[in-house]
Design a protein around this motif. Structure first.
Motif, PDB file in Angstrom:
ATOM      1  N   CYS A 297       0.868  -1.194   0.000  1.00 55.25           N
ATOM      2  CA  CYS A 297       0.000   0.000   0.000  1.00 55.25           C
ATOM      3  C   CYS A 297       0.900   1.238   0.000  1.00 55.25           C
ATOM      4  CB  CYS A 297      -0.915   0.000   1.218  1.00 55.25           C
ATOM      5  SG  CYS A 297      -2.019  -1.417   1.312  1.00 55.25           S
ATOM      6  N   PRO A 298       1.464   1.600  -1.137  1.00 55.09           N
ATOM      7  CA  PRO A 298       2.443   2.694  -1.195  1.00 55.09           C
ATOM      8  C   PRO A 298       1.880   4.007  -0.661  1.00 55.09           C
ATOM      9  CG  PRO A 298       2.388   1.478  -3.270  1.00 55.09           C
ATOM     10  CD  PRO A 298       1.234   0.992  -2.464  1.00 55.09           C
ATOM     11  N   ASP A 299       2.697   4.663   0.169  1.00 59.76           N
ATOM     12  CA  ASP A 299       2.404   6.004   0.683  1.00 59.76           C
ATOM     13  C   ASP A 299       1.203   6.063   1.612  1.00 59.76           C
ATOM     14  OD1 ASP A 299       4.556   7.170  -0.722  1.00 59.76           O
ATOM     15  OD2 ASP A 299       3.341   7.246  -2.543  1.00 59.76           O
ATOM     16  N   LEU A 300       0.676   4.908   2.028  1.00 61.55           N
ATOM     17  CA  LEU A 300      -0.370   4.926   3.051  1.00 61.55           C
ATOM     18  C   LEU A 300       0.328   5.012   4.404  1.00 61.55           C
ATOM     19  CD1 LEU A 300      -3.430   4.716   3.637  1.00 61.55           C
ATOM     20  CD2 LEU A 300      -3.075   2.255   3.963  1.00 61.55           C
ATOM     21  N   GLY A 301       0.435   6.233   4.919  1.00 62.23           N
ATOM     22  CA  GLY A 301       1.221   6.467   6.121  1.00 62.23           C
ATOM     23  C   GLY A 301       2.615   6.942   5.782  1.00 62.23           C
ATOM     24  N   ALA A 302       3.365   7.280   6.812  1.00 58.70           N
ATOM     25  CA  ALA A 302       4.740   7.747   6.643  1.00 58.70           C
ATOM     26  C   ALA A 302       5.651   6.570   6.281  1.00 58.70           C
ATOM     27  CB  ALA A 302       5.214   8.409   7.931  1.00 58.70           C
ATOM     28  N   PRO A 303       6.850   6.839   5.732  1.00 62.17           N
ATOM     29  CA  PRO A 303       7.745   5.740   5.335  1.00 62.17           C
ATOM     30  C   PRO A 303       8.070   4.757   6.461  1.00 62.17           C
ATOM     31  CG  PRO A 303       8.484   7.804   4.367  1.00 62.17           C
ATOM     32  CD  PRO A 303       7.358   8.162   5.288  1.00 62.17           C
ATOM     33  N   ALA A 304       8.100   5.233   7.719  1.00 62.69           N
ATOM     34  CA  ALA A 304       8.441   4.348   8.839  1.00 62.69           C
ATOM     35  C   ALA A 304       7.427   3.231   9.045  1.00 62.69           C
ATOM     36  CB  ALA A 304       8.561   5.171  10.128  1.00 62.69           C
ATOM     37  N   THR A 305       6.271   3.349   8.390  1.00 67.35           N
ATOM     38  CA  THR A 305       5.262   2.293   8.490  1.00 67.35           C
ATOM     39  C   THR A 305       5.831   0.945   8.052  1.00 67.35           C
ATOM     40  OG1 THR A 305       3.525   3.908   8.054  1.00 67.35           O
ATOM     41  CG2 THR A 305       2.947   1.616   7.709  1.00 67.35           C
ATOM     42  N   GLU A 306       6.685   0.938   7.052  1.00 65.28           N
ATOM     43  CA  GLU A 306       7.247  -0.322   6.544  1.00 65.28           C
ATOM     44  C   GLU A 306       8.061  -1.024   7.620  1.00 65.28           C
ATOM     45  OE1 GLU A 306       8.006  -3.428   3.918  1.00 65.28           O
ATOM     46  OE2 GLU A 306       6.582  -1.773   3.706  1.00 65.28           O
ATOM     47  N   SER A 307       8.834  -0.271   8.393  1.00 69.88           N
ATOM     48  CA  SER A 307       9.666  -0.885   9.441  1.00 69.88           C
ATOM     49  C   SER A 307       8.799  -1.548  10.510  1.00 69.88           C
ATOM     50  CB  SER A 307      10.564   0.173  10.085  1.00 69.88           C
ATOM     51  OG  SER A 307      11.469   0.694   9.136  1.00 69.88           O
ATOM     52  N   LEU A 308       7.743  -0.850  10.946  1.00 71.64           N
ATOM     53  CA  LEU A 308       6.874  -1.435  11.962  1.00 71.64           C
ATOM     54  C   LEU A 308       6.155  -2.661  11.402  1.00 71.64           C
ATOM     55  CD1 LEU A 308       5.746  -1.416  14.787  1.00 71.64           C
ATOM     56  CD2 LEU A 308       3.990   0.214  14.038  1.00 71.64           C
ATOM     57  N   TYR A 309       5.739  -2.585  10.153  1.00 67.63           N
ATOM     58  CA  TYR A 309       5.092  -3.743   9.525  1.00 67.63           C
ATOM     59  C   TYR A 309       6.023  -4.956   9.534  1.00 67.63           C
ATOM     60  CZ  TYR A 309       3.698  -6.931   5.819  1.00 67.63           C
ATOM     61  OH  TYR A 309       3.399  -8.067   5.109  1.00 67.63           O
ATOM     62  N   GLN A 310       7.272  -4.765   9.110  1.00 67.34           N
ATOM     63  CA  GLN A 310       8.205  -5.891   9.029  1.00 67.34           C
ATOM     64  C   GLN A 310       8.486  -6.490  10.412  1.00 67.34           C
ATOM     65  OE1 GLN A 310       9.094  -7.374   6.381  1.00 67.34           O
ATOM     66  NE2 GLN A 310       8.596  -5.919   4.761  1.00 67.34           N
ATOM     67  N   GLU A 311       8.651  -5.633  11.410  1.00 63.29           N
ATOM     68  CA  GLU A 311       8.917  -6.129  12.766  1.00 63.29           C
ATOM     69  C   GLU A 311       7.709  -6.867  13.325  1.00 63.29           C
ATOM     70  OE1 GLU A 311      11.808  -3.709  15.346  1.00 63.29           O
ATOM     71  OE2 GLU A 311      10.750  -2.178  14.178  1.00 63.29           O
ATOM     72  N   TYR A 312       6.526  -6.312  13.101  1.00 62.70           N
ATOM     73  CA  TYR A 312       5.322  -6.972  13.611  1.00 62.70           C
ATOM     74  C   TYR A 312       5.087  -8.290  12.881  1.00 62.70           C
ATOM     75  CZ  TYR A 312       0.610  -7.918  15.136  1.00 62.70           C
ATOM     76  OH  TYR A 312      -0.500  -8.532  15.681  1.00 62.70           O
ATOM     77  N   ARG A 313       5.355  -8.354  11.575  1.00 61.22           N
ATOM     78  CA  ARG A 313       5.206  -9.606  10.824  1.00 61.22           C
ATOM     79  C   ARG A 313       6.114 -10.692  11.398  1.00 61.22           C
ATOM     80  NH1 ARG A 313       2.153 -12.475   7.682  1.00 61.22           N
ATOM     81  NH2 ARG A 313       3.920 -13.202   6.448  1.00 61.22           N
ATOM     82  N   ARG A 314       7.349 -10.342  11.715  1.00 62.28           N
ATOM     83  CA  ARG A 314       8.258 -11.327  12.307  1.00 62.28           C
ATOM     84  C   ARG A 314       7.729 -11.820  13.650  1.00 62.28           C
ATOM     85  NH1 ARG A 314      12.181  -7.975   9.706  1.00 62.28           N
ATOM     86  NH2 ARG A 314      12.454  -6.656  11.553  1.00 62.28           N
ATOM     87  N   TYR A 315       7.221 -10.893  14.441  1.00 62.45           N
ATOM     88  CA  TYR A 315       6.640 -11.237  15.743  1.00 62.45           C
ATOM     89  C   TYR A 315       5.427 -12.163  15.545  1.00 62.45           C
ATOM     90  CZ  TYR A 315       3.772 -10.320  19.964  1.00 62.45           C
ATOM     91  OH  TYR A 315       2.997 -10.433  21.088  1.00 62.45           O
ATOM     92  N   LEU A 316       4.564 -11.831  14.595  1.00 70.06           N
ATOM     93  CA  LEU A 316       3.372 -12.611  14.334  1.00 70.06           C
ATOM     94  C   LEU A 316       3.716 -14.010  13.861  1.00 70.06           C
ATOM     95  CD1 LEU A 316       0.245 -12.371  14.210  1.00 70.06           C
ATOM     96  CD2 LEU A 316       0.485 -11.583  11.855  1.00 70.06           C
ATOM     97  N   GLN A 317       4.722 -14.132  13.021  1.00 70.06           N
ATOM     98  CA  GLN A 317       5.095 -15.443  12.483  1.00 70.06           C
ATOM     99  C   GLN A 317       5.717 -16.341  13.543  1.00 70.06           C
ATOM    100  OE1 GLN A 317       7.328 -13.883   9.082  1.00 70.06           O
ATOM    101  NE2 GLN A 317       5.835 -14.787   7.703  1.00 70.06           N
ATOM    102  N   LYS A 318       6.373 -15.752  14.551  1.00 64.75           N
ATOM    103  CA  LYS A 318       6.876 -16.550  15.663  1.00 64.75           C
ATOM    104  C   LYS A 318       5.738 -17.155  16.474  1.00 64.75           C
ATOM    105  CE  LYS A 318      11.310 -14.207  16.351  1.00 64.75           C
ATOM    106  NZ  LYS A 318      12.104 -13.336  17.281  1.00 64.75           N
ATOM    107  N   LEU A 319       4.666 -16.351  16.655  1.00 62.28           N
ATOM    108  CA  LEU A 319       3.524 -16.830  17.429  1.00 62.28           C
ATOM    109  C   LEU A 319       2.636 -17.755  16.622  1.00 62.28           C
ATOM    110  CD1 LEU A 319       2.507 -13.552  19.298  1.00 62.28           C
ATOM    111  CD2 LEU A 319       3.705 -15.508  20.240  1.00 62.28           C
ATOM    112  N   ARG A 320       2.508 -17.435  15.323  1.00 58.48           N
ATOM    113  CA  ARG A 320       1.671 -18.240  14.432  1.00 58.48           C
ATOM    114  C   ARG A 320       2.470 -18.541  13.160  1.00 58.48           C
ATOM    115  NH1 ARG A 320      -4.445 -15.592  14.655  1.00 58.48           N
ATOM    116  NH2 ARG A 320      -4.864 -16.123  16.845  1.00 58.48           N
ATOM    117  N   PRO A 321       3.266 -19.618  13.168  1.00 55.19           N
ATOM    118  CA  PRO A 321       4.168 -19.900  12.049  1.00 55.19           C
ATOM    119  C   PRO A 321       3.483 -19.990  10.699  1.00 55.19           C
ATOM    120  CG  PRO A 321       4.717 -21.269  13.930  1.00 55.19           C
ATOM    121  CD  PRO A 321       3.436 -20.564  14.272  1.00 55.19           C
ATOM    122  N   SER A 322       2.211 -20.307  10.679  1.00 54.97           N
ATOM    123  CA  SER A 322       1.500 -20.415   9.396  1.00 54.97           C
ATOM    124  C   SER A 322       1.014 -19.062   8.884  1.00 54.97           C
ATOM    125  CB  SER A 322       0.302 -21.353   9.536  1.00 54.97           C
ATOM    126  OG  SER A 322      -0.628 -20.863  10.507  1.00 54.97           O
ATOM    127  N   ALA A 323       1.196 -18.002   9.668  1.00 52.82           N
ATOM    128  CA  ALA A 323       0.683 -16.681   9.275  1.00 52.82           C
ATOM    129  C   ALA A 323       1.425 -16.156   8.062  1.00 52.82           C
ATOM    130  CB  ALA A 323       0.830 -15.706  10.444  1.00 52.82           C
TER     131      ALA A 323
END
Length: 323
Positions: A297-323
Motif C-alpha cells: 500500500c504505497p504512501d499509506l502512512g509515513a515511510p516508517a510504516t514499513e519498518s513497523l510492519y516488518q517487525e510486527y510480521r516477524r513477531y506474528l510469524q513466531k507466534l503463528r508460524p502459518s501466518a
C-alpha cells in the motif's frame, strides 16, 4: 485472556482530525474500489485482521457514502462510495465490520432520533453485506474519578436502545477515551451498574499509551496490566465483552495532536503483552497507515510504516508460524 496479537483495527476514509491523519488522508481520499480491496486483502492475509471498525460516517459535515440524510459528500474522485467498497472487500475477505455512528450537537433525545435515521439508512444500503457485523458508537466516553459520567451513560444508552430495536442480535461497541495512567475503578459495584445501563455489548478501552506520547509524562506500556485487570471483574459481572484498544501511534515530534506516526515496535509489543492476559480481544488504533506495508500500500502512512510492519510480521510469524 487472548493471544498477544492484534486481530482488529479501526479504519478511516477521512480522519476526523486532518492534522493527525495527514499521512493517510492524502491517500484514502484518492483510493479506488480496487485500492480498498488491496488494503483489506493485505490486512486479512498478511496481518491477521479479523475485525474492522469504521471510525466515522461523517467528517467535517461531509458523508463518506452517498447519503440522503447528509446532503454533502467527500469528493473521493476515484470511488463513488468508499463505505460500500470497504464493506464489499471485507465480505470477500471474511472480515467483520462494525459501522461507526454518532456525534451530534443535539440533545440526547434529538441525537437518538437523528442517529436512528442514519442507522436505518445504513441498514437499507449495506445491511445485506456479509461483513455487516455490528455498530460502533463514535462518541468517545471517558472516566472521571474512576467512573463514567452520567451524561455519557445516558447518551450511550439512548443509542444502544436504538440499535437494539433495529438489530437486536448485533453487537454494540464503544471505546472510551484516554484512560491511560488515570484509569482506576472507584467502585466495582457502580461500574457494573453503569455497564448494564449503558447497554453496549463490547467495550474496547483505549490504553492511552499513544496519546501519552505527546505529554510531558508519557503513559508506560506496563500500565496496561493494571488498566485491564481493574476492569475485568466488573465486565465479567456485567456480561460485557472486554477488549483492549492498543494505540499503535506516536505524535510527530512528540507534540500533542500532530500527525500520527508508527510507534516503536518494542513499545507496541509490551502494550499487547501486558493487555492480553486480561481481555477477550486486542484491537488497535490503527493498523491501516501505521502497521501496513509501504510495498503493498504505497504512501499509506509515513515511510516508517514499513519498518513497523516488518517487525510486527516477524513477531506474528513466531507466534503463528502459518501466518
Amino acid at each position: 485472556m487472548t493471544d498477544p496479537i492484534i486481530t482488529g483495527s479501526w479504519i478511516d476514509v477521512v480522519h476526523l482530525n486532518a492534522r493527525e491523519g495527514v499521512y493517510w488522508n492524502r491517500m484514502t481520499l484518492a483510493y479506488s474500489d480496487e485500492d480498498w480491496a488491496v488494503l483489506l486483502r493485505h490486512l486479512r492475509r498478511d496481518l491477521g485482521i479479523e475485525i474492522l471498525i469504521l471510525q466515522n460516517l461523517v467528517s467535517h459535515g461531509l458523508a463518506i457514502y452517498p447519503s440522503r440524510i447528509y446532503t454533502q459528500q467527500w469528493q473521493t474522485r476515484n470511488c463513488a462510495d468508499p463505505l460500500g467498497a470497504i464493506m464489499r472487500a471485507a465480505s470477500t475477505e471474511g472480515i467483520a465490520m462494525y459501522i461507526g455512528v454518532g456525534a451530534s450537537p443535539s440533545g440526547i433525545a434529538e441525537e437518538a432520533r437523528e442517529l436512528k435515521a442514519v442507522s436505518e439508512e445504513i441498514l437499507a444500503r449495506y445491511g445485506d453485506e456479509a461483513s455487516f457485523t455490528g455498530w460502533y458508537m463514535t462518541t468517545e466516553m471517558y472516566f472521571e474519578q474512576g467512573l463514567l459520567m452520567p451524561d455519557q451513560i445516558a447518551r450511550g444508552a439512548a443509542l444502544s436502545e436504538v440499535w437494539q430495536a433495529l438489530t437486536p442480535d448485533l453487537p454494540r461497541l464503544g471505546s472510551p477515551f484516554f484512560l491511560g495512567g488515570n484509569c482506576y475503578v472507584a467502585s466495582e459495584e457502580r461500574l457494573v451498574e453503569e455497564l448494564k445501563r449503558l447497554g453496549l455489548t463490547v467495550i474496547a478501552y483505549q490504553d492511552g499509551v499513544g496519546c501519552g506520547s505527546g505529554r510531558a509524562t508519557p503513559v508506560p506500556p506496563e500500565n496496561n496490566r493494571r488498566l485491564y485487570a481493574a476492569l475485568r471483574a466488573a465486565h465479567d459481572r456485567a456480561g460485557v465483552t472486554l477488549w483492549a484498544n492498543t494505540e499503535a501511534f506516536v505524535f510527530e515530534n512528540a507534540i500533542w495532536a500532530q500527525p500520527l506516526l508508527p510507534a516503536p515496535f518494542e513499545r507496541l509489543r509490551r502494550q499487547i503483552e501486558e493487555a492480553a492476559p486480561h481481555v477477550d480481544r486486542i484491537v488497535s488504533y490503527t493498523v491501516p497507515g501505521l502497521l501496513t506495508s509501504q510495498t503493498i500500500c504505497p504512501d499509506l502512512g509515513a515511510p516508517a510504516t514499513e519498518s513497523l510492519y516488518q517487525e510486527y510480521r516477524r513477531y506474528l510469524q513466531k507466534l503463528r508460524p502459518s501466518a
